[in-house]
Design a protein around this motif. Sequence first.
Motif, mmCIF file in Angstrom:
data_model
loop_
_atom_site.group_PDB
_atom_site.id
_atom_site.type_symbol
_atom_site.label_atom_id
_atom_site.label_comp_id
_atom_site.label_asym_id
_atom_site.label_seq_id
_atom_site.Cartn_x
_atom_site.Cartn_y
_atom_site.Cartn_z
ATOM 1 N N ARG A 164 0.815 -1.214 0.000
ATOM 2 C CA ARG A 164 0.000 0.000 0.000
ATOM 3 C C ARG A 164 0.853 1.271 0.000
ATOM 4 O O ARG A 164 0.359 2.343 -0.387
ATOM 5 C CB ARG A 164 -0.967 -0.010 1.188
ATOM 6 C CG ARG A 164 -0.315 0.170 2.544
ATOM 7 C CD ARG A 164 -1.267 -0.145 3.691
ATOM 8 N NE ARG A 164 -2.440 0.711 3.714
ATOM 9 C CZ ARG A 164 -3.428 0.598 4.602
ATOM 10 N NH1 ARG A 164 -3.381 -0.364 5.519
ATOM 11 N NH2 ARG A 164 -4.450 1.404 4.578
ATOM 12 N N PRO A 205 -2.644 -3.616 0.648
ATOM 13 C CA PRO A 205 -3.378 -2.693 -0.222
ATOM 14 C C PRO A 205 -4.834 -3.135 -0.344
ATOM 15 O O PRO A 205 -5.194 -4.256 0.026
ATOM 16 C CB PRO A 205 -2.653 -2.840 -1.553
ATOM 17 C CG PRO A 205 -2.199 -4.273 -1.552
ATOM 18 C CD PRO A 205 -1.894 -4.621 -0.107
ATOM 19 N N ALA A 355 -6.840 -3.323 4.991
ATOM 20 C CA ALA A 355 -6.587 -2.325 3.957
ATOM 21 C C ALA A 355 -7.410 -1.060 4.177
ATOM 22 O O ALA A 355 -7.006 0.028 3.740
ATOM 23 C CB ALA A 355 -6.898 -2.910 2.583
#
Length: 381
Positions: A164, A205, A355
């Motif tokens: 991420r 992510p 996430a």
Amino acid sequence: MNAITPSRQAVPAPVGLLAELTHRCPLRCPYCSNPLELDRRSRELDTQTWQRVLTEAAALGVLHVHLSGGEPTARNDIVEITETCAKLGLYSNLITSGVGGALDKLQALYDVGLDHVQLSVQGVDAANAEKIGGLKNAQPQKMLFAEKVTSLGLPLTLNSVIHRGNIHEVEGFIDLAVKLGAKRLEVAHTQYYGWAYVNRASLMPNKADVDASIRIVEAARERLKGQLVIDLVVPDYYAKYPKACAGGWGRKLMNVTPQGKVLPCHAAETISHLEFWYVTEHSLGDIWANSPAFTAYRGTDWMQEPCRSCDRREKDWGGCRCQALALAGDAAATDPACSLSPLHAKVRALAAEEAAENPPDYVYRTIGSNVRSPLKEEAKL
């Protein structure tokens, strides 16, 4: 937990050897695949032992040796080790951060027969790359190193571990690989073991960004066909089927740690009931064929249902045993990355939950940090 019995299937010859020469590294990447308890310099194998291991590997049929770490150029004898590979006819791949003493030793490595260089790049933007790697002024060193690699005519692979913190830079990684004259780019979404397991909530992510990154890679593959090969590793938590861990447990690859412990994969030490053998006590051939750790999950005899009767059992070889232990509490269970696992939906939900949260600070890779994983998947799943 099910009892482990050695596989009765024929033992294939190994193809590759990952030689983790040292755990020392100037970078502190929070997704590092090294174990949480890193080996200190005083426990590293000496030059002669590594040369013997390489000789035994060549006799076994190994073709590729990946000289890794940590940072392999932190070893004072990296040139001698690389020269040994060349003399034995082993294809040598230097897996490096490109910082520290890497640039200073590159010419000597080339002169003794180094075949290939794989350079890790943490980000495209220098500030972001240096935040991820935990080292100031790393990016300019990496760029100088990459330029020297290609000026020598050595094939260059860039390795970008995606998470991420840099998934928005996938297009930039592709452009950078082209600019530097790389022959190959690995867009490798983080695999959650080692330090990445500790940092999973910081690195995970969301699925929309993962899907977008895959589309970017697929378009670039078509656009750059014949110029740049792009390998894509999809994150397990969003996958439909698991990957064949290291090409299948004990089927293709061996990993030798800095102190000489031989593993079927990077994270195998997390399976605490396995018995691992050392190159200081056994020959590499004996370890490959007979050590309890290698025979434990080799082949298909160990598999439970639904893996045992699945028509993919000799494609993915059951997926990741370390991930099965972490997420299902049983190393012989179906890898929860597989859509056929009863835990698959919960793993997807866990990924989506993490996430969506604000990422905590990185826990940086450090020797002697006494870090323990805070995650308790067994309770969550």
